[in-house]
Each structure stands twice: as structure tokens, then as C-alpha cells.
Scaffold this active site. Structure first.
Site, mmCIF file in Angstrom:
data_model
loop_
_atom_site.group_PDB
_atom_site.id
_atom_site.type_symbol
_atom_site.label_atom_id
_atom_site.label_comp_id
_atom_site.label_asym_id
_atom_site.label_seq_id
_atom_site.Cartn_x
_atom_site.Cartn_y
_atom_site.Cartn_z
ATOM 1 N N ALA A 1 0.645 -1.194 -0.130
ATOM 2 C CA ALA A 1 0.088 0.110 0.009
ATOM 3 C C ALA A 1 0.816 1.062 -0.172
ATOM 4 O O ALA A 1 0.369 2.077 -0.523
ATOM 5 C CB ALA A 1 -1.044 -0.237 1.139
ATOM 6 N N THR B 1 0.224 5.034 -1.350
ATOM 7 C CA THR B 1 -0.370 6.482 -0.616
ATOM 8 C C THR B 1 0.347 7.699 -1.244
ATOM 9 O O THR B 1 -0.062 8.815 -0.703
ATOM 10 C CB THR B 1 0.238 6.300 0.733
ATOM 11 O OG1 THR B 1 1.416 5.758 1.406
ATOM 12 C CG2 THR B 1 -0.606 4.824 1.578
ATOM 13 N N ILE C 1 -4.316 -2.699 -5.898
ATOM 14 C CA ILE C 1 -5.151 -2.686 -6.827
ATOM 15 C C ILE C 1 -5.841 -2.068 -7.792
ATOM 16 O O ILE C 1 -6.886 -2.613 -8.943
ATOM 17 C CB ILE C 1 -7.093 -3.619 -6.103
ATOM 18 C CG1 ILE C 1 -7.153 -2.834 -4.868
ATOM 19 C CG2 ILE C 1 -6.216 -5.044 -5.151
ATOM 20 C CD1 ILE C 1 -8.819 -2.742 -4.273
ATOM 21 N N ASP C 2 -4.749 -0.238 -7.693
ATOM 22 C CA ASP C 2 -5.298 0.161 -7.973
ATOM 23 C C ASP C 2 -4.800 0.125 -9.288
ATOM 24 O O ASP C 2 -5.126 1.780 -10.699
ATOM 25 C CB ASP C 2 -4.882 1.420 -7.669
ATOM 26 C CG ASP C 2 -4.002 1.164 -7.104
ATOM 27 O OD1 ASP C 2 -2.229 1.077 -8.287
ATOM 28 O OD2 ASP C 2 -3.105 1.605 -6.292
ATOM 29 N N HIS D 1 -4.169 -9.676 -5.504
ATOM 30 C CA HIS D 1 -4.841 -8.897 -5.376
ATOM 31 C C HIS D 1 -6.108 -8.640 -6.562
ATOM 32 O O HIS D 1 -6.974 -8.167 -5.909
ATOM 33 C CB HIS D 1 -5.539 -8.460 -4.007
ATOM 34 C CG HIS D 1 -4.192 -9.118 -2.658
ATOM 35 N ND1 HIS D 1 -3.524 -7.928 -2.378
ATOM 36 C CD2 HIS D 1 -3.983 -9.856 -2.393
ATOM 37 C CE1 HIS D 1 -2.908 -9.002 -1.015
ATOM 38 N NE2 HIS D 1 -3.326 -10.142 -1.807
ATOM 39 N N CYS E 1 -19.693 -9.783 -15.732
ATOM 40 C CA CYS E 1 -20.778 -10.084 -14.865
ATOM 41 C C CYS E 1 -20.274 -11.544 -14.577
ATOM 42 O O CYS E 1 -19.863 -12.379 -15.244
ATOM 43 C CB CYS E 1 -21.411 -10.021 -16.667
ATOM 44 S SG CYS E 1 -22.903 -10.869 -16.661
ATOM 45 N N CYS F 1 -22.544 -13.630 -17.095
ATOM 46 C CA CYS F 1 -22.465 -13.841 -18.895
ATOM 47 C C CYS F 1 -20.531 -13.794 -18.896
ATOM 48 O O CYS F 1 -20.199 -14.315 -20.360
ATOM 49 C CB CYS F 1 -23.567 -13.112 -19.935
ATOM 50 S SG CYS F 1 -22.346 -10.885 -19.713
ATOM 51 N N THR G 1 5.133 -1.533 2.131
ATOM 52 C CA THR G 1 4.873 -3.338 2.857
ATOM 53 C C THR G 1 4.637 -3.705 4.456
ATOM 54 O O THR G 1 5.794 -3.341 4.538
ATOM 55 C CB THR G 1 4.303 -4.682 1.902
ATOM 56 O OG1 THR G 1 3.796 -5.672 2.283
ATOM 57 C CG2 THR G 1 5.919 -4.841 1.387
#
Length: 239
Positions: A23, A27, A105-106, A121, A129, A132, A190
Site C-alpha cells: 500500500a 499512498t 488493486i489500483d 489481489h 458479469c 455471461c 508493505t
């Protein structure tokens, strides 16, 4: 010689560098972390803990609350790559960096220009979806109301690893392979407290492990070079 100078020399002398980040990389782009003093996990959301809300079982039971929290606390469409993101992309373009392994995850590593990124992650930029499997981007989710639905009527789920879900096996293999074959392993931003991801650094076989983090981690004693500072303070010298 200062720790920063030693870090720069390691980077200069290697063409097989791997970066493992958390992270703290983001930041500096204005995205709050999870476990810091002002992190996402430090406060309740409508009386619920964030860990509970972003679990697989909660998502299935209460997708409306999940998405309310997800849009408000986990999507940052205006975020831009930090100094660290840009420096890593530059090192890859130079042929020195072989890959980035991220717990974030950005998608900011890719936005900065990095190509070989293992997203342990998942990513907020991939949404599918559940009926489908049609793809939707982050903007669609961010601008949608209530529970985002596909044109077929199915519920859309973000391709992020929720609590109670397993990491993607292909991503695990790629991450471990990169770490095992690295000359220099740079770990940055981290706390190395989230498993199984944090345990991957044990796969490193070399003797040039650089650990850059503001606070202490369980792996400090294993680092060959320890820098207790912000990532940007080290990586700004590489731009």
C-alpha cells in the site's frame, strides 16, 4: 556511504531486479492504506468492519452495502502514478527491472508504464458479469447506481480478491518464479503482514534484499539493506 547510495548502486549494477510492493507505493498517490493510523481498517462503516464488508460471504449476502462501501472507499479514479510507480516503469524500460509484484488493486503501475505486473489481489479496472462474463471497466462501476448490473441482467463483480477467496494460482506461480530468480529484490511500502502474499519473499535465494518501509516489519532482520523512509525518497533519485 548512505543507505540510499547503497540502494542506488545495487540498482545500477543489476539487470535482474524484482519489486514487491504494498500500500505504501500508492499512498504517495493519495490512496489511503488499510492498516495505517488513518487506514481503511481503523474505523467502522455503518457499524461494520471493513474486513467484514469486503469478504466474499458479505458480498453475496449484501451486495448493495458492499458496493456502497466499494465505491466510496476503494475506487480512486483521479489517482495518478507516484514517483515510485514512474521510477519502476523507467527501470523496466531500461531492461533492469524484470517484474513488479503488487498487493495493490489500483492499476497505477500499468498507468505509469509498467508492463510485467503481477497483481496478487486483482484490479479494480477489471469487472465481470457473474452470468455471461462480459467485461466492464472501473468507470462503469464508479458511475453505476446501487448494484451494478450487466446488459444481460447479471450482477457484475470486481476482479479483486476478497476475504475468504484464494489468490489466483497463475499469479502465485509468476510471483514466486520472479522472486526466486531475482538478483536484487526490492520490497517496498508493505508491512509484510498480509499472508499468503507476504510469505512469497521467503522464496528469494539471493543476498541483495532491499527493504524500504517507514515502519518496522517482521522481515527487517532478514534484509541485506534496510531503509526506514518513504519510498519516494529513495526512488526519486532514479527518475
Amino acid at each position: 556511504m548512505s543507505n540510499i547510495d547503497e540502494f542506488l548502486n545495487l540498482v545500477k549494477d543489476s539487470d535482474n531486479i524484482v519489486f514487491f510492493g504494498g500500500a505504501g507505493v500508492s499512498t504517495e498517490s493519495g490512496i489511503p492504506d488499510f492498516r495505517g493510523a488513518d487506514g481503511l481498517y481503523m474505523s467502522k462503516y455503518n457499524g461494520l468492519s471493513p474486513e467484514e464488508i469486503i469478504s466474499h460471504s458479505f458480498y453475496l449476502r449484501h451486495p448493495d452495502v458492499f458496493y456502497e462501501f466499494y465505491r466510496e472507499k476503494m475506487l480512486f479514479p483521479k489517482a495518478k502514478p507516484s514517483t515510485t510507480h514512474l521510477a519502476l516503469a523507467k527501470l523496466e524500460k531500461m531492461g533492469k527491472l524484470k517484474g513488479v509484484i503488487t498487493q495493490n488493486i489500483d492499476g497505477l503501475h500499468q498507468m505509469a508504464g509498467s508492463k510485467n505486473v503481477v497483481e496478487l489481489h486483482g484490479s479494480v479496472h477489471r469487472n465481470y458479469c457473474t452470468k455471461c462474463h462480459k467485461f466492464y471497466d472501473m468507470e462503469y462501476i464508479f458511475k453505476s447506481k446501487d448494484i451494478p448490473k450487466c446488459s444481460c441482467g447479471g450482477v457484475i463483480k470486481p476482479d479483486v480478491v476478497l476475504y475468504e477467496e484464494s489468490l489466483n494460482e497463475d499469479d502465485i506461480y509468476k510471483a514466486v518464479d520472479l522472486i526466486r530468480n531475482a538478483d536484487v529484490l526490492i520490497i517496498g511500502g508493505t508491512s509484510l503482514g498480509v499472508y499468503p502474499a507476504a510469505g512469497f519473499v521467503n522464496e528469494y535465494r539471493g543476498n541483495k534484499m532491499v527493504l524500504i518501509n517507514k515502519s518496522k516489519t517482521p522481515y527487517d532482520s532478514k534484509a541485506d539493506l534496510l531503509i526506514n523512509d518513504a519510498l519516494g525518497e529513495a526512488f526519486k533519485h532514479l527518475l
